[in-house]
Design a protein around this motif. Structure first.
Motif, PDB file in Angstrom:
ATOM      1  N   PHE A 196       1.274  -1.469  -0.459  1.00 21.98           N
ATOM      2  CA  PHE A 196       0.113   0.110  -0.032  1.00 21.98           C
ATOM      3  C   PHE A 196       0.602   1.089   0.135  1.00 21.98           C
ATOM      4  O   PHE A 196       2.011   1.048   0.506  1.00 21.98           O
ATOM      5  CB  PHE A 196      -1.093  -0.013   1.328  1.00 21.98           C
ATOM      6  N   ARG A 197       0.284   2.263  -0.397  1.00 20.21           N
ATOM      7  CA  ARG A 197       0.804   3.665  -0.356  1.00 20.21           C
ATOM      8  C   ARG A 197       0.064   4.218   0.919  1.00 20.21           C
ATOM      9  O   ARG A 197      -0.554   5.228   0.533  1.00 20.21           O
ATOM     10  CB  ARG A 197       0.584   4.287  -1.492  1.00 20.21           C
ATOM     11  N   ALA A 198       0.842   5.936   0.817  1.00 21.35           N
ATOM     12  CA  ALA A 198       1.550   6.632   1.981  1.00 21.35           C
ATOM     13  C   ALA A 198      -0.110   7.244   1.151  1.00 21.35           C
ATOM     14  O   ALA A 198      -0.944   8.064  -0.109  1.00 21.35           O
ATOM     15  CB  ALA A 198       1.879   7.667   2.556  1.00 21.35           C
ATOM     16  N   GLY A 199      -1.311   7.719   2.700  1.00 19.23           N
ATOM     17  CA  GLY A 199      -2.422   8.394   1.918  1.00 19.23           C
ATOM     18  C   GLY A 199      -4.035   7.471   1.823  1.00 19.23           C
ATOM     19  O   GLY A 199      -5.043   7.617   1.123  1.00 19.23           O
ATOM     20  N   GLU A 200      -3.351   6.374   0.617  1.00 18.53           N
ATOM     21  CA  GLU A 200      -4.742   5.409   0.192  1.00 18.53           C
ATOM     22  C   GLU A 200      -5.529   5.529   1.964  1.00 18.53           C
ATOM     23  O   GLU A 200      -5.069   5.103   2.758  1.00 18.53           O
ATOM     24  CB  GLU A 200      -4.165   3.883  -0.106  1.00 18.53           C
ATOM     25  N   PRO A 201      -7.144   4.857   1.329  1.00 17.84           N
ATOM     26  CA  PRO A 201      -7.102   4.598   2.947  1.00 17.84           C
ATOM     27  C   PRO A 201      -7.078   3.120   3.347  1.00 17.84           C
ATOM     28  O   PRO A 201      -7.147   1.714   2.000  1.00 17.84           O
ATOM     29  CB  PRO A 201      -9.008   4.136   1.622  1.00 17.84           C
TER      30      PRO A 201
ATOM     31  N   ARG B 209       9.583 -10.267   3.751  1.00 19.35           N
ATOM     32  CA  ARG B 209       9.895  -9.720   4.519  1.00 19.35           C
ATOM     33  C   ARG B 209       9.136  -8.005   3.859  1.00 19.35           C
ATOM     34  O   ARG B 209       9.239  -8.259   2.635  1.00 19.35           O
ATOM     35  CB  ARG B 209      11.131  -9.176   5.395  1.00 19.35           C
ATOM     36  N   ILE B 210       8.759  -7.106   4.808  1.00 18.30           N
ATOM     37  CA  ILE B 210       7.350  -5.596   4.338  1.00 18.30           C
ATOM     38  C   ILE B 210       8.758  -4.675   4.898  1.00 18.30           C
ATOM     39  O   ILE B 210       8.926  -4.646   6.186  1.00 18.30           O
ATOM     40  CB  ILE B 210       6.442  -5.995   4.849  1.00 18.30           C
ATOM     41  N   GLU B 211       8.843  -3.939   3.779  1.00 21.91           N
ATOM     42  CA  GLU B 211       9.516  -2.622   3.967  1.00 21.91           C
ATOM     43  C   GLU B 211       8.823  -1.874   4.488  1.00 21.91           C
ATOM     44  O   GLU B 211       7.720  -1.280   3.699  1.00 21.91           O
ATOM     45  CB  GLU B 211      10.277  -2.018   3.812  1.00 21.91           C
ATOM     46  N   VAL B 212       8.416  -0.800   5.614  1.00 23.77           N
ATOM     47  CA  VAL B 212       7.149   0.059   6.143  1.00 23.77           C
ATOM     48  C   VAL B 212       8.156   1.526   6.374  1.00 23.77           C
ATOM     49  O   VAL B 212       9.166   1.313   6.790  1.00 23.77           O
ATOM     50  CB  VAL B 212       6.495   0.172   7.706  1.00 23.77           C
ATOM     51  N   PHE B 213       7.956   2.675   5.203  1.00 22.89           N
ATOM     52  CA  PHE B 213       8.635   3.588   5.756  1.00 22.89           C
ATOM     53  C   PHE B 213       8.071   4.776   4.881  1.00 22.89           C
ATOM     54  O   PHE B 213       6.884   4.854   4.292  1.00 22.89           O
ATOM     55  CB  PHE B 213       9.628   3.839   4.765  1.00 22.89           C
ATOM     56  N   THR B 214       8.336   6.195   5.849  1.00 18.73           N
ATOM     57  CA  THR B 214       8.404   7.372   4.984  1.00 18.73           C
ATOM     58  C   THR B 214       9.060   7.602   4.137  1.00 18.73           C
ATOM     59  O   THR B 214      10.125   7.280   3.654  1.00 18.73           O
ATOM     60  CB  THR B 214       7.530   8.812   6.144  1.00 18.73           C
ATOM     61  N   ALA B 215       8.268   8.386   2.685  1.00 19.59           N
ATOM     62  CA  ALA B 215       9.544   9.199   1.467  1.00 19.59           C
ATOM     63  C   ALA B 215       9.179  10.363   2.109  1.00 19.59           C
ATOM     64  O   ALA B 215       8.652  11.291   2.146  1.00 19.59           O
ATOM     65  CB  ALA B 215       8.424   8.487   0.507  1.00 19.59           C
ATOM     66  N   LYS B 216      10.815  10.782   1.748  1.00 13.87           N
ATOM     67  CA  LYS B 216      11.090  12.243   1.592  1.00 13.87           C
ATOM     68  C   LYS B 216      11.479  12.127   0.516  1.00 13.87           C
ATOM     69  O   LYS B 216      12.888  12.383  -0.094  1.00 13.87           O
ATOM     70  CB  LYS B 216      11.504  12.950   3.364  1.00 13.87           C
ATOM     71  N   GLY B 217      10.609  13.295  -0.514  1.00 20.53           N
ATOM     72  CA  GLY B 217      11.536  13.097  -1.878  1.00 20.53           C
ATOM     73  C   GLY B 217      12.256  11.654  -2.127  1.00 20.53           C
ATOM     74  O   GLY B 217      10.757  11.025  -2.545  1.00 20.53           O
ATOM     75  N   ASP B 218      12.838  11.232  -2.876  1.00 23.80           N
ATOM     76  CA  ASP B 218      13.750  10.359  -3.408  1.00 23.80           C
ATOM     77  C   ASP B 218      14.086   9.511  -2.039  1.00 23.80           C
ATOM     78  O   ASP B 218      14.805   7.809  -2.416  1.00 23.80           O
ATOM     79  CB  ASP B 218      14.139  10.443  -4.197  1.00 23.80           C
TER      80      ASP B 218
ATOM     81  N   PRO C 292      -6.426   7.217   6.461  1.00 16.99           N
ATOM     82  CA  PRO C 292      -5.448   7.661   5.529  1.00 16.99           C
ATOM     83  C   PRO C 292      -4.066   6.792   5.730  1.00 16.99           C
ATOM     84  O   PRO C 292      -3.823   6.410   6.860  1.00 16.99           O
ATOM     85  CB  PRO C 292      -5.365   8.483   5.042  1.00 16.99           C
ATOM     86  N   ARG C 293      -3.157   5.877   5.356  1.00 18.76           N
ATOM     87  CA  ARG C 293      -2.562   4.957   5.429  1.00 18.76           C
ATOM     88  C   ARG C 293      -1.091   6.210   5.652  1.00 18.76           C
ATOM     89  O   ARG C 293      -1.021   7.269   4.691  1.00 18.76           O
ATOM     90  CB  ARG C 293      -1.771   4.070   4.376  1.00 18.76           C
ATOM     91  N   PRO C 294      -0.051   5.936   6.356  1.00 19.72           N
ATOM     92  CA  PRO C 294       0.821   6.886   6.431  1.00 19.72           C
ATOM     93  C   PRO C 294       2.298   6.617   6.423  1.00 19.72           C
ATOM     94  O   PRO C 294       2.584   7.367   6.267  1.00 19.72           O
ATOM     95  CB  PRO C 294       0.491   6.643   8.641  1.00 19.72           C
ATOM     96  N   ALA C 295       2.196   5.745   5.427  1.00 22.75           N
ATOM     97  CA  ALA C 295       3.256   5.033   5.419  1.00 22.75           C
ATOM     98  C   ALA C 295       3.174   4.173   4.120  1.00 22.75           C
ATOM     99  O   ALA C 295       1.951   4.003   3.273  1.00 22.75           O
ATOM    100  CB  ALA C 295       4.463   4.771   6.234  1.00 22.75           C
ATOM    101  N   ASP C 296       4.031   4.235   3.193  1.00 19.62           N
ATOM    102  CA  ASP C 296       3.544   3.039   2.023  1.00 19.62           C
ATOM    103  C   ASP C 296       4.273   1.755   2.827  1.00 19.62           C
ATOM    104  O   ASP C 296       5.675   1.764   3.477  1.00 19.62           O
ATOM    105  CB  ASP C 296       4.672   4.202   1.283  1.00 19.62           C
ATOM    106  N   ALA C 297       4.342   0.636   1.933  1.00 20.64           N
ATOM    107  CA  ALA C 297       5.103  -0.916   2.783  1.00 20.64           C
ATOM    108  C   ALA C 297       4.839  -1.417   1.174  1.00 20.64           C
ATOM    109  O   ALA C 297       4.097  -1.573   0.515  1.00 20.64           O
ATOM    110  CB  ALA C 297       3.650  -1.574   3.664  1.00 20.64           C
ATOM    111  N   VAL C 298       6.239  -1.997   1.161  1.00 17.03           N
ATOM    112  CA  VAL C 298       6.259  -2.881  -0.046  1.00 17.03           C
ATOM    113  C   VAL C 298       7.454  -3.987   0.311  1.00 17.03           C
ATOM    114  O   VAL C 298       8.450  -4.242   1.006  1.00 17.03           O
ATOM    115  CB  VAL C 298       7.834  -2.216  -0.698  1.00 17.03           C
ATOM    116  N   ALA C 299       7.298  -5.112  -0.104  1.00 21.95           N
ATOM    117  CA  ALA C 299       7.773  -6.104  -0.757  1.00 21.95           C
ATOM    118  C   ALA C 299       9.314  -6.023  -0.622  1.00 21.95           C
ATOM    119  O   ALA C 299       9.639  -5.787  -1.185  1.00 21.95           O
ATOM    120  CB  ALA C 299       7.228  -7.448  -0.998  1.00 21.95           C
TER     121      ALA C 299
END
Length: 160
Positions: free
Chosen positions: A43-48, A59-68, A92-99
């Protein structure tokens, strides 16, 4: 995986330890499995946010993005819960999550989780206690930080 294996996995999640075996079984019946490839977005930050995910494999990485750049990174491994607050709050989701690598997660819809809590009131009471303990810990940490910030800084003495 079998229903019994899903119950055992859910039972290993700290948030769900407050649930009885019967409540965990009811929850496990309704989970949906999702497989992710390395680099695939969960999921991406801002999504419901309408569900939480328990990591079964990978493993899943959860993070906030600041630019790149990725900031506030957290790696979630098997038995970890991603999106815990989405199980009880509509926001809304506060962060991104990527495998990070190939992963399998169990998707737990908020509606299902809340229905389990309604059906098993003792589980709701135990979960409330758990959340209250966490809030208390956070408030104590914030009090300590506030005390540090409010302590006046004395300027160095003037030589004279």
């Amino acid at each position: 995986m079998s229903l019994d294996q899903d119950v055992v996995l859910l039972q290993s999640v700290p948030t769900f330890r407050a649930l009885s075996a019967e409540a965990l079984r009811a929850l496990a019946i309704s989970v949906e499995e999702r497989r992710l490839s390395p680099g695939e977005v969960l999921f991406r930050a801002g999504e419901p946010a309408d569900c939480g995910y328990v990591v079964r494999t990978g493993r899943i990485e959860v993070f906030t993005a600041k630019g790149d750049r990725r900031a506030q990174r957290l790696e979630v491994t098997p038995g970890g819960l991603v999106g815990e607050m989405a199980l009880i709050l509509e926001r809304p989701r506060p962060a991104d999550a990527v495998a990070i690598d190939a992963a399998t997660v169990l998707r737990i819809p908020r509606t299902t989780f809340l229905r389990v809590l309604e059906s098993f009131p003792e589980a709701a009471v135990e979960l409330r206690k758990l959340i209250a303990q966490r809030v208390e810990t956070v408030l104590r940490s914030l009090d300590g930080l506030r005390d540090k910030l409010e302590t006046p800084v004395r300027p160095p003495a003037r030589k004279g």
